[in-house]
Scaffold this active site. Sequence first.
Site, short mmCIF file in Angstrom:
data_model
loop_
_atom_site.label_atom_id
_atom_site.label_comp_id
_atom_site.label_asym_id
_atom_site.label_seq_id
_atom_site.Cartn_x
_atom_site.Cartn_y
_atom_site.Cartn_z
N ARG A 170 -22.77 39.75 8.42
CA ARG A 170 -23.10 39.88 9.85
C ARG A 170 -24.30 39.01 10.26
NH1 ARG A 170 -19.24 41.45 8.57
NH2 ARG A 170 -18.28 43.50 8.79
N SER A 219 -19.37 49.19 15.04
CA SER A 219 -20.41 49.75 14.17
C SER A 219 -21.79 49.45 14.74
CB SER A 219 -20.31 49.14 12.77
OG SER A 219 -19.11 49.54 12.17
N GLU A 289 -26.55 46.58 13.79
CA GLU A 289 -25.59 45.47 13.83
C GLU A 289 -25.42 45.03 15.28
OE1 GLU A 289 -22.02 45.90 11.49
OE2 GLU A 289 -20.83 44.82 12.99
C1 LIG Z 1 -13.76 49.03 18.55
C2 LIG Z 1 -14.59 47.95 17.91
C3 LIG Z 1 -14.34 47.58 16.60
C4 LIG Z 1 -15.10 46.57 15.98
N1 LIG Z 1 -14.83 46.24 14.70
C5 LIG Z 1 -15.53 45.26 14.11
C6 LIG Z 1 -15.25 44.87 12.76
O1 LIG Z 1 -14.37 45.40 12.11
N2 LIG Z 1 -15.99 43.88 12.21
C7 LIG Z 1 -16.98 43.26 12.91
O2 LIG Z 1 -17.62 42.35 12.35
N3 LIG Z 1 -17.28 43.59 14.19
C8 LIG Z 1 -16.58 44.58 14.80
N4 LIG Z 1 -16.87 44.92 16.09
C9 LIG Z 1 -17.98 44.27 16.80
C10 LIG Z 1 -17.60 43.02 17.61
O3 LIG Z 1 -16.24 43.08 18.04
C11 LIG Z 1 -17.84 41.76 16.81
O4 LIG Z 1 -19.21 41.63 16.48
C12 LIG Z 1 -17.41 40.49 17.56
O5 LIG Z 1 -17.56 39.40 16.71
C13 LIG Z 1 -18.21 40.26 18.84
O6 LIG Z 1 -17.50 39.33 19.62
P1 LIG Z 1 -17.71 39.25 21.19
O7 LIG Z 1 -16.92 38.10 21.69
O8 LIG Z 1 -17.43 40.55 21.84
O9 LIG Z 1 -19.26 38.93 21.26
P2 LIG Z 1 -20.33 39.46 22.31
O10 LIG Z 1 -20.52 40.93 22.12
O11 LIG Z 1 -20.01 38.97 23.66
O12 LIG Z 1 -21.63 38.74 21.77
C14 LIG Z 1 -22.21 39.10 20.54
C15 LIG Z 1 -23.30 38.07 20.18
O13 LIG Z 1 -22.68 36.82 19.95
C16 LIG Z 1 -23.23 35.84 20.83
N5 LIG Z 1 -22.16 34.94 21.22
C17 LIG Z 1 -20.99 35.25 21.83
N6 LIG Z 1 -20.26 34.14 22.03
C18 LIG Z 1 -21.00 33.10 21.58
C19 LIG Z 1 -20.80 31.70 21.53
N7 LIG Z 1 -19.69 31.10 21.99
N8 LIG Z 1 -21.79 30.94 20.99
C20 LIG Z 1 -22.92 31.50 20.50
N9 LIG Z 1 -23.16 32.81 20.53
C21 LIG Z 1 -22.21 33.61 21.05
C22 LIG Z 1 -23.77 36.63 22.01
O14 LIG Z 1 -24.76 35.90 22.71
C23 LIG Z 1 -24.30 37.86 21.31
O15 LIG Z 1 -25.56 37.59 20.74
C24 LIG Z 1 -16.13 45.93 16.72
C25 LIG Z 1 -16.36 46.28 18.05
C26 LIG Z 1 -15.60 47.27 18.65
C27 LIG Z 1 -15.86 47.63 20.10
#
Ligand SMILES: Cc1cc2nc3c(=O)[nH]c(=O)nc-3n(C[C@H](O)[C@H](O)[C@H](O)COP(=O)(O)OP(=O)(O)OC[C@H]3O[C@@H](n4cnc5c(N)ncnc54)[C@H](O)[C@@H]3O)c2cc1C
Length: 297
Positions: A170, A219, A289
Amino acid sequence: MTAWNVQLKAWGALRENESMARHTTLGVGGPARWYFKPENRDAVIHAMKCIPSDLPLLPLGRGSNLLVSDDGFSGLVMDLSCLSGIYRDGKQVTAEAGARMNKLSQRCADAGLAGLEFMATVPGDMGGGIAMNAGAFGQQVSDTLQWVEVVNIDGESVRLDAKMLDMAYRHTRLPEGSLVLSACFELQPDEPEAIKQRMRTMRKKRSSTQPLEKPNCGSVFKNPPGDHAARLIEAAGLKGFRVGGACISAKHANFIINEGQARSSDVRELIRHTRQTVEQRFGIRLEPEVCTLGDKL
Ligand SMILES: Cc1cc2nc3c(=O)[nH]c(=O)nc-3n(C[C@H](O)[C@H](O)[C@H](O)COP(=O)(O)OP(=O)(O)OC[C@H]3O[C@@H](n4cnc5c(N)ncnc54)[C@H](O)[C@@H]3O)c2cc1C
């Protein structure tokens, strides 16, 4: 010279004081001073050239790992959902930052390419997946990532080898102030049906163990070495514990759910209480996280 915000309006939708509760899966958070939704890749690059260097920038995917303060964010949120392309060249697949991870894993499965199955269970976009080094079921982004293309604060796009990103559990080190435009993965050929079966099994496991019916951010804490945050939180007796409208899920102790009326401050207070209780009981300090914007935890 035309003001930066007037320039941006020619390249997409620019809104002021946009509620971040609308753009995060947890459904809490105050307004972003500026919210920009560029219409295409050129607009993203142009925006990076013209926004003031002292204006804080938040690249936004699906907001599935974000906790925004009730006071909001005084900078500019850039919604990258316009970048949704997925391209294949043999065993290599390149995806743009706004491509949904579950769509990417489905496309790879259809093409008989294995390695991104876990993405079927992660609700974020590929750019967020890179920034977080997302992972599940023994797979993570860094296993197959070859390179990322970022645009830096000067508006230059640069390709970086995955080895330069210091990726770990992560964790990814992207250049300060940059955002991911696209990324390339090298995958392994396999039978499409075998890949899809693994994805079905993962999805099934997720829906039986996680509270997917309620707003959440996945998480909340990273797993400490050799243990599970959920096990520690449950053993501390915190399942079902609530602050205001936020509650530790009875289904999965590392999930905080919004019961409907939660404020960001409720979630933060619950996170603080959980960390404190687990540390007092087991001497283990849980590391969040979830990415926080605004108030510190
Ligand atoms: C139901 C559920 C289940 C999940 N299961 C998992 C899992 O199994 N494993 C896991 O690792 N995570 C999990 N997550 C967490 C999340 O989905 C991940 O961390 C995912 O990678 C975040 O993606 P996002 O597009 O929503 O990012 P965001 O929440 O929009 O952003 C997260 C971070 O990434 C940065 N970011 C976003 N896009 C960019 C970009 N293009 N360039 C640079 N920085 C950027 C943002 O600025 C922020 O700091 C889960 C979440 C939920 C709600």
